[in-house]
Design an enzyme around this catalytic site. Structure first.
Site, PDB file in Angstrom:
ATOM      1  N   LYS A 157       0.901  -0.955  -0.149  1.00  0.00           N
ATOM      2  CA  LYS A 157      -0.115  -0.133  -0.084  1.00  0.00           C
ATOM      3  C   LYS A 157       1.039   1.348   0.043  1.00  0.00           C
ATOM      4  O   LYS A 157       1.713   1.354   0.966  1.00  0.00           O
ATOM      5  CB  LYS A 157      -0.944  -0.208   1.293  1.00  0.00           C
ATOM      6  CG  LYS A 157      -1.821   1.316   1.234  1.00  0.00           C
ATOM      7  CD  LYS A 157      -2.062   1.558   2.700  1.00  0.00           C
ATOM      8  CE  LYS A 157      -2.613   3.170   2.575  1.00  0.00           C
ATOM      9  NZ  LYS A 157      -2.129   4.109   2.211  1.00  0.00           N
ATOM     10  N   GLY A 214       2.408   5.126  13.384  1.00  0.00           N
ATOM     11  CA  GLY A 214       2.724   4.126  13.999  1.00  0.00           C
ATOM     12  C   GLY A 214       1.796   3.420  15.145  1.00  0.00           C
ATOM     13  O   GLY A 214       1.620   2.230  15.278  1.00  0.00           O
ATOM     14  N   GLU A 231       9.354   2.424  11.315  1.00  0.00           N
ATOM     15  CA  GLU A 231      10.389   3.558  11.266  1.00  0.00           C
ATOM     16  C   GLU A 231       9.487   5.074  11.297  1.00  0.00           C
ATOM     17  O   GLU A 231       8.711   5.152  10.323  1.00  0.00           O
ATOM     18  CB  GLU A 231      11.302   3.330  10.038  1.00  0.00           C
ATOM     19  CG  GLU A 231      12.290   4.455   9.967  1.00  0.00           C
ATOM     20  CD  GLU A 231      12.761   4.997   8.580  1.00  0.00           C
ATOM     21  OE1 GLU A 231      13.137   6.320   8.499  1.00  0.00           O
ATOM     22  OE2 GLU A 231      12.929   3.828   7.752  1.00  0.00           O
ATOM     23  N   CYS A 265      13.865  11.186   6.000  1.00  0.00           N
ATOM     24  CA  CYS A 265      13.878  10.650   7.520  1.00  0.00           C
ATOM     25  C   CYS A 265      14.964  10.676   8.409  1.00  0.00           C
ATOM     26  O   CYS A 265      15.029  11.083   9.582  1.00  0.00           O
ATOM     27  CB  CYS A 265      13.736   9.084   7.308  1.00  0.00           C
ATOM     28  SG  CYS A 265      12.345   8.475   6.368  1.00  0.00           S
TER      29      CYS A 265
END
Length: 462
Positions: A157, A214, A231, A265
């Site tokens: 996805k 998350g 992450e 990130c």
């Protein structure tokens, strides 16, 4: 509820792509196909799996001329940087080459006559990858390639902001002849994602995104025993010592802070500089930052495109305004067309006279703004580097490797860099601590997280 997903381009605000959502029935059918295909795939020799994955890589690389402008339209990265071709190739080839070693059965060193004892790594089954928009190919490759190499099936996805990336993956796997059902790209909304996780029909979920995202993943999967790789947020620091090669540090830290419009990130979001070189560092950092050209990412002269969404740019404006109210000093003041509230176009900014009472020094920015603080010694630098709820990477800039390693031992982070930043080494695990998440990608550890151990204790009684 809308039955389609619309991709709104940050370049001009237009709808660049629109796709229908998969129905719940289509999602369930994809899971069933994946489960059936995976049972056969697990019996395929690793070398043969690798041939399929390298075929996928060749097919994906062949699309790069189309992918580069497509990425600019989807999430704003300038075409001059050429997409993510190099990193995708490096990581794919490395993880394919590592598979035989990483998945080799382990034999305990203590020999026991009459017994055959070993530990194998078995595939988990169906892996569900939820990929982000900021490095849409690289982050997806991190889990997709080793998951398939380990004998799993994969459902993808992708983020709505990079909707077309999932289609590129699907086309590349189809061209490589990967057996049907082993990889499937699905267009899903949050509700469907949560229901799939709650169903217990997938064996592992790999998610890259926000801390809030998350937590939603963990909540949705609660009670299913689905394993997770998360992450999440970051506030990656750098510490610059007096013995640094100054020009090198400035050039690399500016790039680490502002490449991809700061939407990395592991991008540099705060810099701590020893007092002995602070003024020279700030002068050089500001001068280098002023070289950026902000504008249309489809123009080759542009070195910084728009942020992926207007709300991301508005957050940077809010952090800057709060810091200035609290006494920070802004150094760039670059004039950029459309740099205003409600626009994704925003100039890079460098702040000094900052402290940890300002959100720009503690809360994730994920955009083109960085604060620089003066420190007296290692102890002060380490305390400030650790004063964050996040821990993905930290970089140390010095000519003394042993000193850098000793400082790194004290920093709460997943990766310690010396004299570089903003890079994923496929030979080392990519992981984080605290609110940055759990689990790990890349390296042998990445394979361990995508497999389960199975022990064999065989006794000969003949």
């Amino acid at each position: 509820m809308s039955s389609t997903v619309k991709l709104k381009s940050p370049v001009d605000g237009s709808v660049y792509a629109e796709r229908p959502l998969a129905t719940d029935q289509q999602i369930n059918a994809a899971v069933e196909r994946a489960r059936r295909a995976q049972a056969d795939w697990a019996q395929v020799p690793i070398a043969e799996r690798g041939a399929y994955l390298l075929g996928f890589l060749d097919a994906l690389l062949a699309m790069n001329e189309e992918i580069v402008p497509e990425l600019a339209w989807q999430m704003g990265r300038p075409v001059r940087y050429g997409g993510e071709k190099g990193g995708v190739e490096e990581r794919t080839r490395y993880m394919v080459g590592l598979a035989e070693t990483a998945l080799k059965p382990f034999v305990p060193p203590d020999d026991r006559p009459g017994f055959r004892r070993y530990l194998k790594r078995e595939p988990l089954g169906v892996v569900f990858t939820i990929a982000p928009w900021n490095y849409p190919y690289l982050t997806a490759v991190n889990s997709i390639v080793p998951a398939l190499m380990a004998g799993n099936a994969v459902l993808l996805k992708h983020a709505a902001q990079t909707l077309l990336v999932g289609e590129r993956f699907q086309a590349a796997f189809d061209r490589a002849g990967l057996p049907k059902g082993l990889f499937e790209n699905l267009v899903m909304n949050h509700g469907q994602t949560e229901r799939l996780l709650a169903s217990g029909k997938v064996d592992h979920c790999n998610f890259t995104g926000s801390v809030g995202g998350g937590r939603a993943i963990e909540k949705a999967a609660a009670g299913t025993f689905t394993t997770l790789g998360l992450e999440l947020g970051g506030k990656d620091p750098a510490y610059v010592l007096p013995d640094v090669k100054l020009d090198h540090a400035i050039a690399n830290l500016v790039d680490g802070a502002f490449y991809n419009t700061g939407q990395c990130c592991c991008g540099i979001e705060r810099v701590y500089v020893h007092a002995d070189i602070y003024d020279d560092f700030v002068d050089g950092f500001v001068a280098e930052t002023k070289n950026y050209v902000v504008g249309d990412p489809l123009e080759t002269a542009t070195t910084m495109g728009p942020m992926a969404q207007t709300r991301f740019a508005d957050l940077i404006r809010e952090q800057k305004a709060e810091a200035l109210r609290k006494g920070a000093r802004a150094h760039i003041g670059m004039k950029v067309d459309n740099d205003r509230e409600g626009s994704p176009y925003i100039a890079p900014e460098v702040l000094t006279d900052v402290d940890h009472q300002m959100s720009v020094m503690r809360e994730e920015s994920f955009g083109p703004i960085v604060g620089i603080m003066k420190v007296r010694n290692d102890d002060e630098a380490v305390a400030l580097m650790n004063d964050s709820p996040y821990g993905l990477t930290a970089s140390i800039w010095t000519t003394d490797t042993d000193h850098a390693a000793a400082i790194g031992d004290r920093v709460e982070t997943g990766t310690v860099f010396m004299n570089r930043c903003d890079y994923v080494d496929p030979g080392l695990v990519w992981t984080g601590v605290k609110d940055t998440g759990k689990g790990g990608a890349m390296s042998v550890v990445g394979y361990e997280n995508l497999t389960r151990p199975k022990s064999y204790h065989l006794r000969d009684v003949s």
